[in-house]
Scaffold this active site. Structure first.
Site, PDB file in Angstrom:
ATOM      1  N   ALA A  66       0.929  -1.108   0.039  1.00 14.15           N
ATOM      2  CA  ALA A  66      -0.228  -0.051  -0.019  1.00 14.15           C
ATOM      3  C   ALA A  66       0.858   1.243  -0.070  1.00 14.15           C
ATOM      4  CB  ALA A  66      -1.059  -0.075   1.179  1.00 14.15           C
ATOM      5  N   GLY A 111       0.600  -5.387   0.721  1.00  9.35           N
ATOM      6  CA  GLY A 111      -0.662  -5.155  -0.350  1.00  9.35           C
ATOM      7  C   GLY A 111      -0.226  -5.893  -1.832  1.00  9.35           C
ATOM      8  N   GLU A 114      -0.439  -9.360  -1.159  1.00  9.06           N
ATOM      9  CA  GLU A 114      -2.075  -9.749  -0.862  1.00  9.06           C
ATOM     10  C   GLU A 114      -2.470  -9.754  -2.417  1.00  9.06           C
ATOM     11  OE1 GLU A 114      -2.065  -6.485   1.881  1.00  9.06           O
ATOM     12  OE2 GLU A 114      -3.250  -7.977   3.223  1.00  9.06           O
ATOM     13  N   GLU A 134       4.366  -5.493   7.334  1.00 12.10           N
ATOM     14  CA  GLU A 134       3.272  -4.468   7.835  1.00 12.10           C
ATOM     15  C   GLU A 134       3.646  -4.462   9.345  1.00 12.10           C
ATOM     16  OE1 GLU A 134       2.144  -7.026   5.842  1.00 12.10           O
ATOM     17  OE2 GLU A 134       0.662  -5.882   4.399  1.00 12.10           O
TER      18      GLU A 134
HETATM   19  N1  CO8 Z   1       4.604   3.287  -0.659  1.00 11.09           N
HETATM   20  C1  CO8 Z   1       4.992   4.289  -1.012  1.00 11.09           C
HETATM   21  N2  CO8 Z   1       6.289   4.522  -1.690  1.00 11.09           N
HETATM   22  C2  CO8 Z   1       7.053   3.525  -1.876  1.00 11.09           C
HETATM   23  C3  CO8 Z   1       6.671   2.202  -1.268  1.00 11.09           C
HETATM   24  C4  CO8 Z   1       5.388   2.239  -0.652  1.00 11.09           C
HETATM   25  N3  CO8 Z   1       4.875   1.163  -0.141  1.00 11.09           N
HETATM   26  N4  CO8 Z   1       7.466   1.239  -1.460  1.00 11.09           N
HETATM   27  C5  CO8 Z   1       8.575   2.102  -2.092  1.00 11.09           C
HETATM   28  N5  CO8 Z   1       8.197   3.364  -2.138  1.00 11.09           N
HETATM   29  C6  CO8 Z   1       8.847   4.250  -3.006  1.00 11.09           C
HETATM   30  C7  CO8 Z   1      10.059   5.023  -2.169  1.00 11.09           C
HETATM   31  O1  CO8 Z   1       9.587   5.858  -1.051  1.00 11.09           O
HETATM   32  C8  CO8 Z   1      11.132   5.473  -3.007  1.00 11.09           C
HETATM   33  O2  CO8 Z   1      10.426   6.695  -3.294  1.00 11.09           O
HETATM   34  P1  CO8 Z   1      11.403   8.121  -3.682  1.00 11.09           P
HETATM   35  O3  CO8 Z   1      12.519   7.627  -4.715  1.00 11.09           O
HETATM   36  O4  CO8 Z   1      10.689   9.156  -3.906  1.00 11.09           O
HETATM   37  O5  CO8 Z   1      12.244   8.289  -2.338  1.00 11.09           O
HETATM   38  C9  CO8 Z   1      10.720   4.569  -4.359  1.00 11.09           C
HETATM   39  O6  CO8 Z   1       9.629   3.939  -4.022  1.00 11.09           O
HETATM   40  C10 CO8 Z   1      11.949   3.548  -4.418  1.00 11.09           C
HETATM   41  O7  CO8 Z   1      12.071   3.034  -3.152  1.00 11.09           O
HETATM   42  P2  CO8 Z   1      13.318   2.669  -2.435  1.00 11.09           P
HETATM   43  O8  CO8 Z   1      14.396   3.884  -2.768  1.00 11.09           O
HETATM   44  O9  CO8 Z   1      12.985   2.424  -0.791  1.00 11.09           O
HETATM   45  O10 CO8 Z   1      13.988   1.563  -3.014  1.00 11.09           O
HETATM   46  P3  CO8 Z   1      15.041   0.486  -2.577  1.00 11.09           P
HETATM   47  O11 CO8 Z   1      15.625  -0.608  -3.639  1.00 11.09           O
HETATM   48  O12 CO8 Z   1      16.003   0.838  -1.703  1.00 11.09           O
HETATM   49  O13 CO8 Z   1      13.936  -0.412  -1.396  1.00 11.09           O
HETATM   50  C11 CO8 Z   1      11.856  -1.642  -1.066  1.00 11.09           C
HETATM   51  C12 CO8 Z   1      12.824  -1.374  -1.897  1.00 11.09           C
HETATM   52  C13 CO8 Z   1      12.754  -2.875  -0.118  1.00 11.09           C
HETATM   53  C14 CO8 Z   1      10.827  -2.260  -1.556  1.00 11.09           C
HETATM   54  C15 CO8 Z   1      11.566  -0.506   0.039  1.00 11.09           C
HETATM   55  O14 CO8 Z   1      11.153   0.565  -0.980  1.00 11.09           O
HETATM   56  C16 CO8 Z   1      10.574  -0.829   0.852  1.00 11.09           C
HETATM   57  O15 CO8 Z   1      10.753  -1.255   1.864  1.00 11.09           O
HETATM   58  N6  CO8 Z   1       9.154  -0.306   0.830  1.00 11.09           N
HETATM   59  C17 CO8 Z   1       8.211  -0.711   1.631  1.00 11.09           C
HETATM   60  C18 CO8 Z   1       7.673  -2.006   1.543  1.00 11.09           C
HETATM   61  C19 CO8 Z   1       6.481  -1.962   2.335  1.00 11.09           C
HETATM   62  O16 CO8 Z   1       6.805  -2.029   3.946  1.00 11.09           O
HETATM   63  N7  CO8 Z   1       5.249  -2.417   2.149  1.00 11.09           N
HETATM   64  C20 CO8 Z   1       4.136  -2.698   2.811  1.00 11.09           C
HETATM   65  C21 CO8 Z   1       3.121  -1.340   2.935  1.00 11.09           C
HETATM   66  S1  CO8 Z   1       1.866  -1.296   4.040  1.00 11.09           S
HETATM   67  C22 CO8 Z   1       0.766  -2.478   3.108  1.00 11.09           C
HETATM   68  O17 CO8 Z   1       1.054  -2.846   2.115  1.00 11.09           O
HETATM   69  C23 CO8 Z   1      -0.364  -2.814   4.136  1.00 11.09           C
HETATM   70  C24 CO8 Z   1      -1.542  -3.056   3.302  1.00 11.09           C
HETATM   71  C25 CO8 Z   1      -2.891  -3.072   3.974  1.00 11.09           C
HETATM   72  C26 CO8 Z   1      -3.156  -1.673   4.267  1.00 11.09           C
HETATM   73  C27 CO8 Z   1      -4.394  -1.632   5.135  1.00 11.09           C
HETATM   74  C28 CO8 Z   1      -5.297   0.014   4.808  1.00 11.09           C
HETATM   75  C29 CO8 Z   1      -5.036   0.606   5.960  1.00 11.09           C
END
Ligand code: CO8
Length: 260
Positions: A66, A111, A114, A134
């Site tokens: 998400a 997500g 999921e 999460e």
């Molecule tokens: N949301 C928004 N932006 C994101 C997300 C995300 N989930 N993941 C990555 N991005 C963005 C980064 O902020 C970055 O943006 P910017 O270049 O502007 O700084 C860009 O994408 C590239 O990401 P990274 O620089 O972090 O790339 P890396 O190669 O260093 O890392 C990862 C890749 C490991 C995937 C890392 O980006 C990461 O850990 N992302 C988050 C993963 C995560 O925690 N996902 C779970 C999110 S929560 C969820 O899904 C819950 C669902 C249920 C919600 C229920 C509703 C309330």
């Protein structure tokens, strides 16, 4: 239909849907959910669509979860609503009655994992990484992960992934049954389309009844589930495709299914 966050291409009877926010690793935001919802509703009533492939734009991610930027500003009611509407969209995909294949071309986290689990089958590139991180954000999965993961791979393995919050590679994901098959990265797109086409060529009513029997039956006591199976079996036996399929077998030729 044209979309802001999705790229959609129709290849014969297969719809290729690419989640297209590569700069945010295809993170799911409200706009993407409303567009996915419209797309699925359209695919449901379009007899020309018999299977879907879902993938992510770019080379790095399927879907990294998400959109955390959107999540961070939600209050409790906003978060509940976001979770419920995401669940409704993934539920609609799961219950579409047409097979969908997740072509997991990179990170499938939160997500993203999921979404992949709401698809009928999952192929992953050998470079893909999957997980439910999460817990490390102080939340729990909200788009079905706490339920579909345990149903797919068993409660013990699901709890290890959900509580650990870490990522696993495609080979491990295949070993525990989270994905169906690992594919070399360069072959993922063609392999997903090939599999989708194979499924699209099957008699669509039998496919729909089969998906109904498996998904609806899973939540019923066995006796009721078997009753459902027998009822759907009866329905499948009333189709022109059943007559064609059995006749073609007896005549030792390939069947031509019409979807009736
Ligand atoms: N949301 C928004 N932006 C994101 C997300 C995300 N989930 N993941 C990555 N991005 C963005 C980064 O902020 C970055 O943006 P910017 O270049 O502007 O700084 C860009 O994408 C590239 O990401 P990274 O620089 O972090 O790339 P890396 O190669 O260093 O890392 C990862 C890749 C490991 C995937 C890392 O980006 C990461 O850990 N992302 C988050 C993963 C995560 O925690 N996902 C779970 C999110 S929560 C969820 O899904 C819950 C669902 C249920 C919600 C229920 C509703 C309330």
């Amino acid at each position: 239909m044209t979309f802001e966050t999705l790229l959609v291409e129709q290849h014969g009877t297969v719809l290729l849907v690419t989640l297209n926010r590569p700069r945010a690793l295809n993170a799911l935001n409200g706009k993407m959910f409303s567009e996915l919802s419209a797309l699925i509703a359209g695919a449901a009533i379009d007899a020309g669509v018999r299977a879907l492939v879902v993938t992510g734009a770019g080379t790095k991610a399927f879907v990294a979860g998400a959109d955390i930027t959107e999540l961070a500003s939600l209050d409790a009611e906003g978060a509940r609503h976001f979770a419920a509407s995401g669940q409704a969209v993934f539920g609609a995909l799961e219950r579409l009655g047409k097979p969908s294949i997740a072509a997991i071309n990179g990170f499938a986290l939160g997500g993203g994992c999921e979404l992949a689990m709401a698809c009928t089958l999952r192929l992953a590139a050998d470079t893909a990484e999957l997980g439910q991180p999460e817990v490390d954000l102080g939340i729990i999965p909200g788009f079905g992960g706490s339920q579909r993961l345990a149903r797919l791979i068993g409660r013990g393995r699901a709890l290890a992934l959900l509580l650990g919050g870490g990522r696993i590679g495609a080979v491990e994901a295949e070993r525990i049954g989270l994905i169906n098959r690992v594919v070399p990265e360069a072959e993922l797109a063609s392999e997903a389309m090939r599999l989708a086409q194979q499924l699209a060529d099957k008699p669509p009513l039998a496919v729909r009844y089969l998906l109904n029997a498996v998904y609806a039956g899973a939540d019923l006591p066995l006796e009721q589930a078997l009753l459902l199976e027998a009822t759907l079996f009866g329905l499948s036996a009333s189709t022109a495709d059943m007559k064609e399929g059995t006749r073609a077998f007896l005549e030792k030729r390939k069947p031509t299914f019409t979807g009736r």
